[in-house]
Design an enzyme around this catalytic site. Structure first.
Site, PDB file in Angstrom:
ATOM      1  N   THR A  19      -3.468  13.383   2.597  1.00  0.00           N
ATOM      2  CA  THR A  19      -4.160  14.580   2.127  1.00  0.00           C
ATOM      3  C   THR A  19      -4.759  15.394   3.270  1.00  0.00           C
ATOM      4  O   THR A  19      -4.742  16.627   3.229  1.00  0.00           O
ATOM      5  CB  THR A  19      -5.290  14.159   1.159  1.00  0.00           C
ATOM      6  OG1 THR A  19      -4.707  13.385   0.113  1.00  0.00           O
ATOM      7  CG2 THR A  19      -5.976  15.365   0.568  1.00  0.00           C
ATOM      8  N   LYS A  63       4.100  -1.274  -0.040  1.00  0.00           N
ATOM      9  CA  LYS A  63       2.657  -1.073  -0.084  1.00  0.00           C
ATOM     10  C   LYS A  63       2.209  -1.260  -1.526  1.00  0.00           C
ATOM     11  O   LYS A  63       2.662  -0.551  -2.425  1.00  0.00           O
ATOM     12  CB  LYS A  63       2.312   0.340   0.396  1.00  0.00           C
ATOM     13  CG  LYS A  63       0.817   0.590   0.391  1.00  0.00           C
ATOM     14  CD  LYS A  63       0.459   1.989   0.858  1.00  0.00           C
ATOM     15  CE  LYS A  63      -1.012   2.239   0.567  1.00  0.00           C
ATOM     16  NZ  LYS A  63      -1.321   3.681   0.484  1.00  0.00           N
ATOM     17  N   GLY A 103      -8.762   8.500   2.475  1.00  0.00           N
ATOM     18  CA  GLY A 103     -10.060   9.112   2.701  1.00  0.00           C
ATOM     19  C   GLY A 103     -10.283   9.678   4.093  1.00  0.00           C
ATOM     20  O   GLY A 103     -11.219  10.445   4.300  1.00  0.00           O
TER      21      GLY A 103
END
Lengths: 262, 262, 262, 262
Positions: C204, C94, C182
């Site tokens: 997260t 990535k 996000g």
């Protein structure tokens, strides 16, 4: 040319100023910069005994709109309205019936009852309401001169929290729809005017601004912009693609002689 | 008192009018009602041979902003810009490099290259861009006089589709940020000005309105409202509750003698 | 039956788990509850000298996706990728190239360069990117195996901040579009899958939840729900009115004998 | 372990299926794939004379929730409810009082009246309502077993049109809040469950899907995901910046010997 008519009275301004939140000294500046022709006043502010009187700060020609702030039932609202009529010598009254002290949401059911009683007594009734179409129709049937749905909780400055339901009111009601409570920025006032609202009422948005007279003027400009745009007719919206505004084909190529041609 | 400065030139108007979409006859009215001091022009419109010339419709004192509409690479944009400078006798140029004909999204990478070349040649470069902070910084380093991020696809009238990323540009960039493309309503123009944009450019929103001169004026008012609100300082927003603007405690009770008291 | 194929490898799970934010002890539980078959790993976590090694916590059969976290240029990303290939013995990488430490936005331009180099070296390149269609096309041309646009800034849990631009990528790109960064709630993961995303990566949102393994499972369910809905075909949306789902005409009336009839 | 309790009855499923919009043949598949334990039924569907009977398609163990669809007043709703009790032999009833045939918005005032009467008669009253906190409190006082606010107009698939007002209900009401009407996608169902809704009712979203049984299953998954996320505790949201999830400092540098170190 494009008056706002409420209860047979015509106004050229579509901005209604609330007076609850600023020092009296600032009200005059705000009224003047906002061009407001109607200003709300809570009874206690109107009649403050030996203290300063808000009425001294209202320029001549401005219509006072006493509200029933503090009423928790239809009965209390009616009582305050009658007293206000004596004090302010006018027929306008803004009905506020609020049972809930956290969100300060209007009680539509009690508001409808108060509207019915006061309209029969000759008041020009302007009811503050939760934006529910069925309640709006009941208010119209009860004799309201307009409806005043909230955009979001009073004093929150949060803007249009139930846009789709406000749009339904604008589409379905023949009465003027005045957006009251929660409008926090000029852009939000502009948007509701573009949608077809008859007027906007604001108080906290101006009272909490850094420069109160300047913000009052910004609201004035924005409300006028929104009204003009509504009357002019907004353009269509493309949901997915774009659409060239300048010619995209045929950009110029240099020819052998250094000139440009398509 | 609050001029917009681009490349050392000061403007009092913060509205830039695009000219791509209307009949020439309407441009003059729009410029006048919008108070625009800068108007974009695509090269083909500027120079239409025997046909009507857009330049005849631009009031004196208005700055022409030729754009590189039609360019698909940096090289083509540079070529058009140089030719435009000769034709329009000014140093301003709006860089548009668009490879994609469906959404008409700007190519940031080619735009950065064109900006670097043209800034070195003394142009005042105003680049149309996709609202990407890294690209904005590259444009600043390349010598751009401002950045012109899109709100949504050109001509869509869809408004602010990437609000959070525009806010990042407004917070981080020292250059003027001029919102270009996609602004469809005065309220949207007002909102971006409240957020701190330096100016707004619009074309389709006005060209597709029912009444073009009236919509131009509505945009003018809304942009001024948004700028005033930005300078005045917007009030705080309450995320959950409301906040009383009129006194809620102590509503009035009738006493035995029929008078009102708290 | 509906595999996600990246670089010729098929996965049944459409959830990619980030490992950056939790204690190693929790990673195993999260991987198991989330059903993830691919998990990112930053090089420093993979190889921590005498300390605990993340690799010990990854169940067998899970594909490691080393990222180039820490790279600020294409050159650095390439270097890290090559080193990661030796360490993790796989071809997946990535690409993350981040110059900006406040919003952590990917640098599309450097990412394209790194992708081109690494794809030629046989890597299966999965680039983290800002959701810009032109950059996405450049990444495809550079040999990317998928694109990984952000929903909002890494670690913000703010959800889909540029919905319209993500939709453009989904509509236009043939490569798998994996939403990365996000996504803060299962409902947001569900929505992007409904829109046609190939997979979702989260870190997260799970690491900051009250109960990490339970939130991992919630994400798994939501991503599956969104994929099923996408394949099933969402129903039409009415923009203004409602539409009766139960019969509204002919409610029952009591007849004289106390029975009900229409 | 986490039952939904309505009127003293416990359910493990938090999905209530509406039956109004599909062919009977599809209802069984939908019920099974959705895991619904409660399904609404309009009286006319329940009792269709010689025609097919919906009751034959409901799996055993599923609770029937007759609604008062077609009622325009409290009186009519009460009449239908009483008749339904005889027919369906259960105490559950969903009150729908709808005067408005365009948006199909519930009449809160009449709904409160019907709730009061029917609760006294021993019904487990589940009232469909407009999301107004004052009306919700009146419904609780009238004996409602839960409240069922709309997300948007029935059958519109438009999702959560008054998010902030639904949130107020979720924060303030002790009764279960079941979101009814307008939920058009699994992601929307998931979101309201994350916010703390007790259950979701859907009909049109499934009936208008391309593959009805598959969409029913997607809703089931999404509602479970949302409930799990609510119980697990969602992570915090950063309003502006990002937050690194992988280590950003100390990317690797190659040393002279070709090895990598920080």
């Amino acid at each position: 040319a494009d008056p706002l008519v409420i209860g047979g009275h015509a106004f050229t301004s579509r901005f209604i100023l609330g007076s609850g939140k600023y020092s009296l000294a600032l009200i005059k500046a705000a009224v003047e910069n906002a061009g407001a022709q109607m200003i709300t006043v809570a009874l206690r502010r109107a009649n403050t005994g030996g203290r300063e009187n808000i009425l001294d700060y209202i320029p001549p020609g401005v219509t006072l709109l006493p509200n029933t702030s503090g009423a928790r039932t239809a009965e209390e609202a009616v009582k305050i309205a009658r007293f206000a009529r004596e004090l302010c010598s006018g027929n306008f009254v803004k009905i506020e019936v609020i049972r809930d002290s956290k969100y300060l949401l209007p009680d539509n059911s009690e508001t409808i009852k108060a509207t019915e009683i006061l309209a029969k007594e000759g008041f020009i009734v302007m009811p503050y309401m939760f934006p529910d179409l069925n309640a709006a129709r009941d208010l119209a049937n009860a004799g309201a001169a307009c409806i005043m749905p909230l955009a979001s909780p009073i004093g929150s400055n949060r803007g249009l929290c139930a846009r789709d339901f406000i749009r339904i009111l604008l589409d379905e009601m023949d009465l003027p729809v005045i957006i009251d409570a929660g409008i926090g920025k000029p852009s939000q006032a502009c948007e509701v005017m573009e949608m077809g609202a008859a007027a906007v009422m604001a108080n906290t948005a101006i009272a909490t601004a850094g420069d109160i007279p300047a913000m009052a003027e910004a609201f004035k400009n924005a409300i006028e912009a929104g009204r003009k745009a509504y009357l002019a007719g907004l353009g269509r919206v493309l949901e997915k693609t774009g659409s060239a505004s300048s010619p995209l084909t045929g950009f110029l190529h240099e020819d052998k002689n250094g000139g440009m041609h398509e």
